[in-house]
Design a protein around this motif. Structure first.
Motif, short mmCIF file in Angstrom:
data_model
loop_
_atom_site.label_atom_id
_atom_site.label_comp_id
_atom_site.label_asym_id
_atom_site.label_seq_id
_atom_site.Cartn_x
_atom_site.Cartn_y
_atom_site.Cartn_z
N ASN A 1 60.30 23.54 40.46
CA ASN A 1 59.24 22.61 40.82
C ASN A 1 58.33 23.36 41.79
O ASN A 1 58.80 23.92 42.78
CB ASN A 1 59.80 21.35 41.48
CG ASN A 1 60.65 20.55 40.52
OD1 ASN A 1 60.27 20.34 39.38
ND2 ASN A 1 61.82 20.13 40.98
N ILE A 2 57.04 23.34 41.51
CA ILE A 2 56.09 24.16 42.26
C ILE A 2 55.24 23.31 43.19
O ILE A 2 54.69 22.29 42.77
CB ILE A 2 55.17 24.93 41.29
CG1 ILE A 2 56.01 25.84 40.39
CG2 ILE A 2 54.13 25.73 42.06
CD1 ILE A 2 55.23 26.44 39.24
N SER A 3 55.16 23.74 44.45
CA SER A 3 54.22 23.15 45.39
C SER A 3 53.56 24.29 46.16
O SER A 3 53.99 25.44 46.09
CB SER A 3 54.93 22.18 46.36
OG SER A 3 55.85 22.88 47.16
N ALA A 4 52.50 23.95 46.89
CA ALA A 4 51.79 24.99 47.63
C ALA A 4 51.22 24.41 48.91
O ALA A 4 50.45 23.46 48.88
CB ALA A 4 50.67 25.58 46.78
N SER A 5 51.60 25.00 50.03
CA SER A 5 50.96 24.65 51.29
C SER A 5 49.80 25.62 51.55
O SER A 5 49.00 25.40 52.45
CB SER A 5 51.96 24.65 52.44
OG SER A 5 52.70 25.85 52.49
N CYS A 6 49.70 26.67 50.75
CA CYS A 6 48.60 27.63 50.83
C CYS A 6 47.41 27.09 50.05
O CYS A 6 47.53 26.78 48.86
CB CYS A 6 49.04 28.97 50.24
SG CYS A 6 47.71 30.17 50.09
N TRP A 7 46.24 27.00 50.69
CA TRP A 7 45.06 26.44 50.05
C TRP A 7 44.65 27.24 48.82
O TRP A 7 44.16 26.67 47.84
CB TRP A 7 43.89 26.34 51.03
CG TRP A 7 43.37 27.69 51.45
CD1 TRP A 7 43.77 28.43 52.53
CD2 TRP A 7 42.38 28.47 50.78
NE1 TRP A 7 43.09 29.62 52.58
CE2 TRP A 7 42.21 29.68 51.52
CE3 TRP A 7 41.59 28.28 49.65
CZ2 TRP A 7 41.33 30.67 51.15
CZ3 TRP A 7 40.70 29.29 49.28
CH2 TRP A 7 40.58 30.46 50.02
N TYR A 8 44.84 28.56 48.86
CA TYR A 8 44.41 29.38 47.74
C TYR A 8 45.26 29.09 46.50
O TYR A 8 44.73 28.98 45.39
CB TYR A 8 44.46 30.86 48.11
CG TYR A 8 43.88 31.74 47.04
CD1 TYR A 8 42.50 31.85 46.88
CD2 TYR A 8 44.69 32.46 46.17
CE1 TYR A 8 41.94 32.64 45.88
CE2 TYR A 8 44.14 33.25 45.17
CZ TYR A 8 42.78 33.34 45.04
OH TYR A 8 42.24 34.10 44.04
N VAL A 9 46.55 28.95 46.68
CA VAL A 9 47.44 28.65 45.55
C VAL A 9 47.16 27.25 45.02
O VAL A 9 47.22 27.01 43.81
CB VAL A 9 48.92 28.81 45.94
CG1 VAL A 9 49.83 28.49 44.77
CG2 VAL A 9 49.20 30.22 46.46
N GLN A 10 46.83 26.32 45.92
CA GLN A 10 46.52 24.94 45.49
C GLN A 10 45.41 24.91 44.45
O GLN A 10 45.44 24.09 43.55
CB GLN A 10 46.13 24.09 46.71
CG GLN A 10 47.27 23.76 47.62
CD GLN A 10 46.84 23.08 48.89
OE1 GLN A 10 45.64 22.80 49.11
NE2 GLN A 10 47.78 22.78 49.76
N LYS A 11 44.44 25.83 44.55
CA LYS A 11 43.34 25.87 43.58
C LYS A 11 43.86 26.13 42.16
O LYS A 11 43.29 25.63 41.20
CB LYS A 11 42.34 26.97 43.94
CG LYS A 11 41.61 26.71 45.23
CD LYS A 11 40.55 27.73 45.61
CE LYS A 11 40.45 28.99 44.85
NZ LYS A 11 39.37 29.88 45.30
N PHE A 12 44.95 26.86 42.03
CA PHE A 12 45.50 27.18 40.71
C PHE A 12 46.35 26.04 40.16
O PHE A 12 46.60 26.00 38.96
CB PHE A 12 46.36 28.46 40.80
CG PHE A 12 45.56 29.70 41.00
CD1 PHE A 12 45.19 30.49 39.92
CD2 PHE A 12 45.14 30.06 42.26
CE1 PHE A 12 44.44 31.64 40.10
CE2 PHE A 12 44.38 31.21 42.45
CZ PHE A 12 44.03 32.00 41.38
N LEU A 13 46.79 25.15 41.02
CA LEU A 13 47.65 24.04 40.58
C LEU A 13 46.87 22.83 40.13
O LEU A 13 47.44 21.91 39.57
CB LEU A 13 48.63 23.67 41.70
CG LEU A 13 49.60 24.76 42.12
CD1 LEU A 13 50.47 24.27 43.26
CD2 LEU A 13 50.44 25.24 40.96
#
Length: 79
Positions: free
Chosen positions: A66-78
């Motif tokens: 299960n993928i989550s991101a606290s990094c704003w840059y990775v959030q753009k890809f999700l």
């Protein structure tokens, strides 16, 4: 430009001419949180961060995490 997965350090890295770019993550059970991306100024604008994130997401999907991101840059890809 080779992406290396340093699982012992919970990160993906690219080393270019002694400069290290990285994507850090936290793995807890079946969940991974991509927490931080860093690219040295000399390496920016060359697609390094995108290459790191794509490698990290490909790995996580292959592991069925299960993928989550606290990094704003990775959030753009999700999105």
């Amino acid at each position: 430009m080779e992406v290396i997965h340093e699982s012992d350090n919970s990160r993906f890295v690219i080393n270019l001419d002694g400069q290290l770019a990285e994507l850090d993550y936290l793995l807890q059970g079946d969940e991974v949180n991509f927490s931080h991306t860093f690219v040295p100024p000399e390496m920016r604008g060359k697609g390094v961060a995108e290459k790191l994130v794509r490698a990290g997401l490909t790995w996580a999907k292959a592991q069925q995490l299960n993928i989550s991101a606290s990094c704003w840059y990775v959030q753009k890809f999700l999105k």
